[in-house]
Design a protein around this motif. Structure first.
Motif, PDB file in Angstrom:
ATOM      1  N   ILE A 134       0.878  -1.184   0.000  1.00  0.00           N
ATOM      2  CA  ILE A 134       0.000   0.000   0.000  1.00  0.00           C
ATOM      3  C   ILE A 134       0.908   1.224   0.000  1.00  0.00           C
ATOM      4  O   ILE A 134       1.724   1.394   0.899  1.00  0.00           O
ATOM      5  CB  ILE A 134      -0.887   0.074   1.261  1.00  0.00           C
ATOM      6  N   SER A 135       0.758   2.056  -1.019  1.00  0.00           N
ATOM      7  CA  SER A 135       1.605   3.251  -1.094  1.00  0.00           C
ATOM      8  C   SER A 135       0.769   4.498  -0.922  1.00  0.00           C
ATOM      9  O   SER A 135      -0.432   4.508  -1.195  1.00  0.00           O
ATOM     10  CB  SER A 135       2.341   3.315  -2.432  1.00  0.00           C
ATOM     11  N   LEU A 136       1.438   5.534  -0.443  1.00  0.00           N
ATOM     12  CA  LEU A 136       0.812   6.858  -0.372  1.00  0.00           C
ATOM     13  C   LEU A 136       1.181   7.613  -1.643  1.00  0.00           C
ATOM     14  O   LEU A 136       2.362   7.789  -1.948  1.00  0.00           O
ATOM     15  CB  LEU A 136       1.310   7.608   0.866  1.00  0.00           C
ATOM     16  N   GLU A 137       0.179   8.011  -2.389  1.00  0.00           N
ATOM     17  CA  GLU A 137       0.397   8.693  -3.669  1.00  0.00           C
ATOM     18  C   GLU A 137      -0.144  10.116  -3.590  1.00  0.00           C
ATOM     19  O   GLU A 137      -1.097  10.386  -2.867  1.00  0.00           O
ATOM     20  CB  GLU A 137      -0.326   7.936  -4.797  1.00  0.00           C
ATOM     21  N   GLN A 138       0.464  10.985  -4.365  1.00  0.00           N
ATOM     22  CA  GLN A 138      -0.040  12.356  -4.441  1.00  0.00           C
ATOM     23  C   GLN A 138      -0.782  12.554  -5.758  1.00  0.00           C
ATOM     24  O   GLN A 138      -0.554  11.818  -6.718  1.00  0.00           O
ATOM     25  CB  GLN A 138       1.119  13.364  -4.348  1.00  0.00           C
ATOM     26  N   PHE A 139      -1.652  13.538  -5.786  1.00  0.00           N
ATOM     27  CA  PHE A 139      -2.375  13.850  -7.024  1.00  0.00           C
ATOM     28  C   PHE A 139      -1.446  14.641  -7.949  1.00  0.00           C
ATOM     29  O   PHE A 139      -1.658  15.825  -8.213  1.00  0.00           O
ATOM     30  CB  PHE A 139      -3.633  14.662  -6.718  1.00  0.00           C
ATOM     31  N   ASP A 140      -0.392  13.975  -8.393  1.00  0.00           N
ATOM     32  CA  ASP A 140       0.607  14.681  -9.182  1.00  0.00           C
ATOM     33  C   ASP A 140       0.609  14.228 -10.641  1.00  0.00           C
ATOM     34  O   ASP A 140       1.474  14.606 -11.418  1.00  0.00           O
ATOM     35  CB  ASP A 140       2.004  14.479  -8.563  1.00  0.00           C
ATOM     36  N   GLY A 141      -0.350  13.386 -10.990  1.00  0.00           N
ATOM     37  CA  GLY A 141      -0.423  12.957 -12.378  1.00  0.00           C
ATOM     38  C   GLY A 141       0.570  11.863 -12.729  1.00  0.00           C
ATOM     39  O   GLY A 141       0.574  11.351 -13.843  1.00  0.00           O
ATOM     40  N   ASP A 142       1.427  11.503 -11.762  1.00  0.00           N
ATOM     41  CA  ASP A 142       2.420  10.464 -12.001  1.00  0.00           C
ATOM     42  C   ASP A 142       1.824   9.127 -11.582  1.00  0.00           C
ATOM     43  O   ASP A 142       1.529   8.913 -10.411  1.00  0.00           O
ATOM     44  CB  ASP A 142       3.680  10.776 -11.176  1.00  0.00           C
ATOM     45  N   VAL A 143       1.628   8.235 -12.551  1.00  0.00           N
ATOM     46  CA  VAL A 143       0.929   6.986 -12.245  1.00  0.00           C
ATOM     47  C   VAL A 143       1.861   5.907 -11.702  1.00  0.00           C
ATOM     48  O   VAL A 143       1.415   4.841 -11.317  1.00  0.00           O
ATOM     49  CB  VAL A 143       0.186   6.437 -13.487  1.00  0.00           C
ATOM     50  N   THR A 144       3.162   6.172 -11.672  1.00  0.00           N
ATOM     51  CA  THR A 144       4.070   5.156 -11.149  1.00  0.00           C
ATOM     52  C   THR A 144       4.081   5.185  -9.620  1.00  0.00           C
ATOM     53  O   THR A 144       3.627   6.136  -8.990  1.00  0.00           O
ATOM     54  CB  THR A 144       5.509   5.379 -11.669  1.00  0.00           C
ATOM     55  N   HIS A 145       4.605   4.121  -9.045  1.00  0.00           N
ATOM     56  CA  HIS A 145       4.674   3.986  -7.593  1.00  0.00           C
ATOM     57  C   HIS A 145       5.491   5.135  -7.001  1.00  0.00           C
ATOM     58  O   HIS A 145       6.559   5.478  -7.498  1.00  0.00           O
ATOM     59  CB  HIS A 145       5.323   2.636  -7.264  1.00  0.00           C
ATOM     60  N   SER A 146       4.971   5.708  -5.920  1.00  0.00           N
ATOM     61  CA  SER A 146       5.616   6.889  -5.333  1.00  0.00           C
ATOM     62  C   SER A 146       6.879   6.534  -4.546  1.00  0.00           C
ATOM     63  O   SER A 146       7.606   7.420  -4.133  1.00  0.00           O
ATOM     64  CB  SER A 146       4.636   7.568  -4.374  1.00  0.00           C
ATOM     65  N   ALA A 147       7.095   5.226  -4.335  1.00  0.00           N
ATOM     66  CA  ALA A 147       8.191   4.745  -3.485  1.00  0.00           C
ATOM     67  C   ALA A 147       7.948   5.089  -2.018  1.00  0.00           C
ATOM     68  O   ALA A 147       8.840   4.963  -1.193  1.00  0.00           O
ATOM     69  CB  ALA A 147       9.554   5.283  -3.934  1.00  0.00           C
ATOM     70  N   ASP A 148       6.734   5.518  -1.721  1.00  0.00           N
ATOM     71  CA  ASP A 148       6.371   5.836  -0.343  1.00  0.00           C
ATOM     72  C   ASP A 148       5.406   4.756   0.155  1.00  0.00           C
ATOM     73  O   ASP A 148       4.200   4.946   0.191  1.00  0.00           O
ATOM     74  CB  ASP A 148       5.724   7.228  -0.302  1.00  0.00           C
ATOM     75  N   SER A 149       5.966   3.598   0.522  1.00  0.00           N
ATOM     76  CA  SER A 149       5.137   2.480   0.940  1.00  0.00           C
ATOM     77  C   SER A 149       4.761   2.615   2.404  1.00  0.00           C
ATOM     78  O   SER A 149       5.580   2.993   3.241  1.00  0.00           O
ATOM     79  CB  SER A 149       5.877   1.154   0.711  1.00  0.00           C
ATOM     80  N   ILE A 150       3.497   2.321   2.691  1.00  0.00           N
ATOM     81  CA  ILE A 150       2.967   2.497   4.045  1.00  0.00           C
ATOM     82  C   ILE A 150       2.802   1.152   4.738  1.00  0.00           C
ATOM     83  O   ILE A 150       3.121   0.991   5.917  1.00  0.00           O
ATOM     84  CB  ILE A 150       1.591   3.208   3.988  1.00  0.00           C
ATOM     85  N   LEU A 151       2.256   0.180   4.015  1.00  0.00           N
ATOM     86  CA  LEU A 151       2.017  -1.159   4.552  1.00  0.00           C
ATOM     87  C   LEU A 151       2.498  -2.168   3.517  1.00  0.00           C
ATOM     88  O   LEU A 151       2.392  -1.929   2.317  1.00  0.00           O
ATOM     89  CB  LEU A 151       0.516  -1.390   4.792  1.00  0.00           C
ATOM     90  N   ARG A 152       2.984  -3.305   4.003  1.00  0.00           N
ATOM     91  CA  ARG A 152       3.435  -4.315   3.052  1.00  0.00           C
ATOM     92  C   ARG A 152       3.392  -5.695   3.690  1.00  0.00           C
ATOM     93  O   ARG A 152       3.674  -5.844   4.885  1.00  0.00           O
ATOM     94  CB  ARG A 152       4.858  -3.997   2.587  1.00  0.00           C
ATOM     95  N   GLY A 153       3.057  -6.698   2.898  1.00  0.00           N
ATOM     96  CA  GLY A 153       3.071  -8.072   3.389  1.00  0.00           C
ATOM     97  C   GLY A 153       3.127  -9.040   2.221  1.00  0.00           C
ATOM     98  O   GLY A 153       2.793  -8.687   1.088  1.00  0.00           O
ATOM     99  N   THR A 154       3.596 -10.245   2.485  1.00  0.00           N
ATOM    100  CA  THR A 154       3.728 -11.240   1.434  1.00  0.00           C
ATOM    101  C   THR A 154       2.619 -12.285   1.560  1.00  0.00           C
ATOM    102  O   THR A 154       2.376 -12.798   2.663  1.00  0.00           O
ATOM    103  CB  THR A 154       5.100 -11.948   1.521  1.00  0.00           C
ATOM    104  N   LEU A 155       1.945 -12.547   0.454  1.00  0.00           N
ATOM    105  CA  LEU A 155       0.844 -13.519   0.454  1.00  0.00           C
ATOM    106  C   LEU A 155       1.382 -14.929   0.679  1.00  0.00           C
ATOM    107  O   LEU A 155       2.323 -15.358   0.017  1.00  0.00           O
ATOM    108  CB  LEU A 155       0.112 -13.456  -0.892  1.00  0.00           C
ATOM    109  N   ALA A 156       0.780 -15.606   1.656  1.00  0.00           N
ATOM    110  CA  ALA A 156       1.076 -17.025   1.852  1.00  0.00           C
ATOM    111  C   ALA A 156       0.067 -17.790   1.008  1.00  0.00           C
ATOM    112  O   ALA A 156      -1.136 -17.749   1.257  1.00  0.00           O
ATOM    113  CB  ALA A 156       0.948 -17.409   3.312  1.00  0.00           C
ATOM    114  N   ILE A 157       0.566 -18.405  -0.022  1.00  0.00           N
ATOM    115  CA  ILE A 157      -0.327 -19.038  -1.002  1.00  0.00           C
ATOM    116  C   ILE A 157      -0.423 -20.537  -0.736  1.00  0.00           C
ATOM    117  O   ILE A 157       0.576 -21.193  -0.542  1.00  0.00           O
ATOM    118  CB  ILE A 157       0.181 -18.780  -2.436  1.00  0.00           C
TER     119      ILE A 157
END
Ligand SMILES: [Zn+2]
Lengths: 231, 207
Positions: free
Chosen positions: A208-231
């Motif tokens: 989950i990343s925090l994005e700004q309304f800057d028109g840039d659709v790429t990942h902001s590199a500002d990740s807030i939460l992260r986890g790996t799926l156990a499949i």
């Protein structure tokens, strides 16, 4: 009789000692007395300032709420893509209300309602989402198979208010490749149908990343939460 | 010797000139707002939302309620833009007028809810509940506006005024502490006081 120098009046207003002649003049001069009274009042008010009087900005989401209520257009909208909306849902309206009309622009993702996740769904994978930044509560993610379609379910309730928005991604293990899954309502979490045929072992990380309304659709590199799926 | 009467008027003229630069920007924003340009609301929010929110927070003392008041102030401003008369007063004064009304509305709504349990209300019920506060809304507005303007003075003016206001230093002591010429300190003090006064006048409203 000469009027007092403005600099001198200002110093007297601040409580500095004045020459006897100046005091005498002020007592007999409406103009100087008036000037002195005004500046003395300003100085008295200023001296009463406490740290609590220093202006602080309102919480970031207040502007979002104003903008939503005004019904204005957000400033930066990515090129519109025809949304593949299968069914208009309560979740969609809630999200649309919270982010203004932006959903129309970013709506490459199908939203489905919470109601549709009932019988007939099977759990495919799940992950705990660990805070990477100033988030207190961990989140959770799960992938369910619903009507032959994989749906990512994200729960994250402790996200801080923001002027921007939260975006859900699936990342390759080394973060070299990623798929944008959709925008996340910071207060409600969300459900995101995944692209058909996606190999979750190639994209097992939910981010989950925090994005700004800057028109840039790429990942902001500002990740807030992260986890790996156990499949 | 009547020459220093000219000094007084020169001082005033200078203060007016400083203000007019700001007024030009205000005028441009005012015109956009009155003309229904919704981007003007964003600019107004950027310039004055901290003032509105802090005044509400100081009055109401609850961040959530203060945030709600802030939101309603800007929404009301936008919806009521037709009622804004640029000739009747400056835009920030008008905005803070809405802010005062919203805070008063908040208290009357609260008073209706809490009327039974509040001892501060007089028997005839006419005493507004916010009078319980030691600070009136006028006092709060003045202090927050002054604190805001102090923060905008820039250095060395801000430092000079803080030493004068909060450390009670004389201009001679300030000149020594900051290693500035006496005349510079004196004129900074006078101009800064003038500026604070002008700012107070620009945001004070006649309800
Ligand atoms: Zn005089």
């Amino acid at each position: 009789m000469s009027h007092l120098d403005p600099d001198t009046i200002a110093l007297i207003a601040l409580g500095e000692s004045a020459l006897p002649d100046d005091i005498e003049h002020v007592r007999g001069c409406l103009l100087c007395q008036g000037e002195l009274d005004e500046l003395t009042a300003v100085a008295a008010s200023a001296r009463a300032i406490s740290p609590q009087d220093r202006p602080v900005a309102p919480p970031a989401q207040i502007w979002d709420r104003i903008e939503a209520e005004m019904g204005t257009t957000p400033r930066a909208i990515p090129a519109p893509v025809q949304p593949r909306v299968r069914r208009k849902s309560r979740a969609m309206f809630a999200l649309a209300a919270s982010v203004g009309v932006l959903i129309g622009g970013l709506g490459t993702y199908t939203m489905i309602s919470a109601d549709s996740v009932d019988s007939g769904s099977t759990l495919v994978a799940q992950a705990a989402l660990e805070p990477l930044r100033d988030v207190k509560e961990p989140g959770a993610a799960s992938v369910q198979q619903i009507d032959g379609r994989e749906v990512l379910n994200v729960q994250a309730s402790g996200l801080p208010a923001t002027n921007g928005f939260y975006e859900v991604w699936l990342l390759a293990p080394d973060s070299s490749n990623m798929i944008s899954v959709g925008m996340l309502d910071a207060t409600q979490g969300g459900q995101f149908p995944l692209p058909a045929g996606i190999d979750l072992t190639a994209f097992p990380i939910v981010d989950i990343s925090l994005e700004q309304f800057d028109g840039d659709v790429t990942h902001s590199a500002d990740s807030i939460l992260r986890g790996t799926l156990a499949i | 010797m009547h020459t220093s009467a000219n000094d007084v008027s020169t001082g005033r003229a200078r203060a007016t000139q400083v203000l007019s630069v700001k007024e030009t920007a205000d005028l441009e924003l005012t015109e956009r707002f009155a003309g229904g340009d919704e981007s003007a609301v964003r600019d107004m929010y950027e310039r004055w939302s901290s003032l509105v929110y802090t005044i509400a927070l100081r009055s109401i003392r609850n961040p959530d309620d203060a945030a709600d008041v802030t939101q309603s102030v800007f929404i009301s401003a936008w919806k009521g833009r037709a009622g804004f008369d640029p000739n009747a007063g400056a835009l920030p004064a008008w905005l803070l007028g809405i802010c005062r009304r919203k805070i008063a509305d908040f208290y009357s709504a609260k008073a209706r809810v809490e009327i039974a349990s509040t001892q501060a209300i007089e028997s005839d019920g006419s005493e507004p509940i916010h009078q319980v506060d030691t600070l009136s809304i006028d006092t709060i507005v003045d202090r927050v506006v002054l604190a805001d303007e102090l923060g905008r003075l820039g250095d060395p003016q801000q430092k000079i005024m803080e030493l004068a206001f909060f450390n009670d230093l004389t201009h001679i002591q300030i000149a020594s502490v900051l290693d500035l010429p006496l005349g510079t300190v004196k004129s900074h003090i006078r101009r800064s006081l003038d500026r604070l006064k002008t700012r107070l006048e620009a945001t004070s409203v006649t309800p």
